[in-house]
Design a protein around this motif. Sequence first.
Motif, PDB file in Angstrom:
ATOM      1  N   ALA A 165      20.902  12.698  49.129  1.00  0.00           N
ATOM      2  CA  ALA A 165      21.960  12.792  50.128  1.00  0.00           C
ATOM      3  C   ALA A 165      23.058  11.780  49.838  1.00  0.00           C
ATOM      4  N   GLY A 166      24.289  12.196  50.032  1.00  0.00           N
ATOM      5  CA  GLY A 166      25.432  11.290  50.004  1.00  0.00           C
ATOM      6  C   GLY A 166      25.850  10.969  51.427  1.00  0.00           C
ATOM      7  N   GLU A 185      26.198   7.209  60.720  1.00  0.00           N
ATOM      8  CA  GLU A 185      26.108   7.646  59.330  1.00  0.00           C
ATOM      9  C   GLU A 185      26.260   9.154  59.247  1.00  0.00           C
ATOM     10  N   ALA A 186      27.275   9.601  58.525  1.00  0.00           N
ATOM     11  CA  ALA A 186      27.472  11.023  58.250  1.00  0.00           C
ATOM     12  C   ALA A 186      26.954  11.307  56.850  1.00  0.00           C
ATOM     13  N   ARG A 187      26.134  12.357  56.730  1.00  0.00           N
ATOM     14  CA  ARG A 187      25.500  12.619  55.433  1.00  0.00           C
ATOM     15  C   ARG A 187      25.419  14.113  55.133  1.00  0.00           C
ATOM     16  N   ILE A 188      25.394  14.409  53.840  1.00  0.00           N
ATOM     17  CA  ILE A 188      25.139  15.759  53.336  1.00  0.00           C
ATOM     18  C   ILE A 188      23.904  15.680  52.449  1.00  0.00           C
ATOM     19  N   THR A 189      22.893  16.492  52.764  1.00  0.00           N
ATOM     20  CA  THR A 189      21.591  16.388  52.091  1.00  0.00           C
ATOM     21  C   THR A 189      21.228  17.703  51.422  1.00  0.00           C
ATOM     22  N   TYR A 190      20.786  17.589  50.171  1.00  0.00           N
ATOM     23  CA  TYR A 190      20.220  18.749  49.470  1.00  0.00           C
ATOM     24  C   TYR A 190      18.737  18.478  49.211  1.00  0.00           C
ATOM     25  N   GLY A 191      17.912  19.481  49.483  1.00  0.00           N
ATOM     26  CA  GLY A 191      16.476  19.329  49.297  1.00  0.00           C
ATOM     27  C   GLY A 191      15.879  20.447  48.461  1.00  0.00           C
TER      28      GLY A 191
END
Length: 281
Positions: A165-166, A185-191
């Motif tokens: 995640a960034g 905290e704002a985040r973009i997550t790839y799983g």
Amino acid sequence: MKIKALLSILLFVVGILSVDAGNPFRRNKGFELEDSLMVDSTGRVVTTKVKKKKVFVRPERIDRGIMEEVFIPKGQWMAGGTISYSEHNEDNLNFIVLKDIDARGYDFTVNVYGGYFIKNNVAAGLRMSYNRTYQDLGNFELNLGEDFNIALDNVYYLQHEYNVAGFIRTYMPIGHSKIFGLFNEARITYGYARGKNSTGSGTQYDGTFQTVHSLGIGIAPGMSAFITNWSAVEVSVGVMGFDFNWVKQRTNQVEHGKRRTSSGNFKINLFSINIGMTFYL
């Protein structure tokens, strides 16, 4: 039809002219007409219209007394991580309508993150995590009476999940404090996850392999409290936002299946509070 078209155009033009005439910013190009009394050459008092320049006054900005305080200065690094492990083991357990439960399993998660403060109170960084989930259900019975019984045995489940995640995190001190502050905290997550589950044994054995791709967009508010000049305890209330999941399955190396889910959650769950340590270098 031509008459209707001409009438429509005429009404449209009249509407535009009426709006333009009622607009004080367009009428007289910034001037307004004002009555003025004058005496002509014959001695009569007459009323004339004179142009008076309009003066537009901007509303005064309200001073709310909010001042920018530097909680964490630009140029610092932040790093931290969490590890969690939970285990369960049931042997011939009975609980209300659940009978003869024979199961065991565990859940292990490790999470590390780091970031750099690109400006005062604002950090950008990266998170990475790994999760392993294992469940082995030897026997399970649900007894709701003589006419409704469910029994399961030899149910096995194992999954490995990787996430990256960034994030962008912003801090705000509480008052003029240098110790206590709030953050968001704002985040973009790839799983990505791979797992397998099976039921039965021998000729009644069924096995399913699955791969999961996920995408999450959300925010995680919390509070930070410094215990030393370089370390702080942080408490957050979980991630609120949108989640998307794509699942592909293959059963017995023959059957194929797909599933797609999406959800949104903006509720604060007090039972998902996270506590961790962060170091500032």
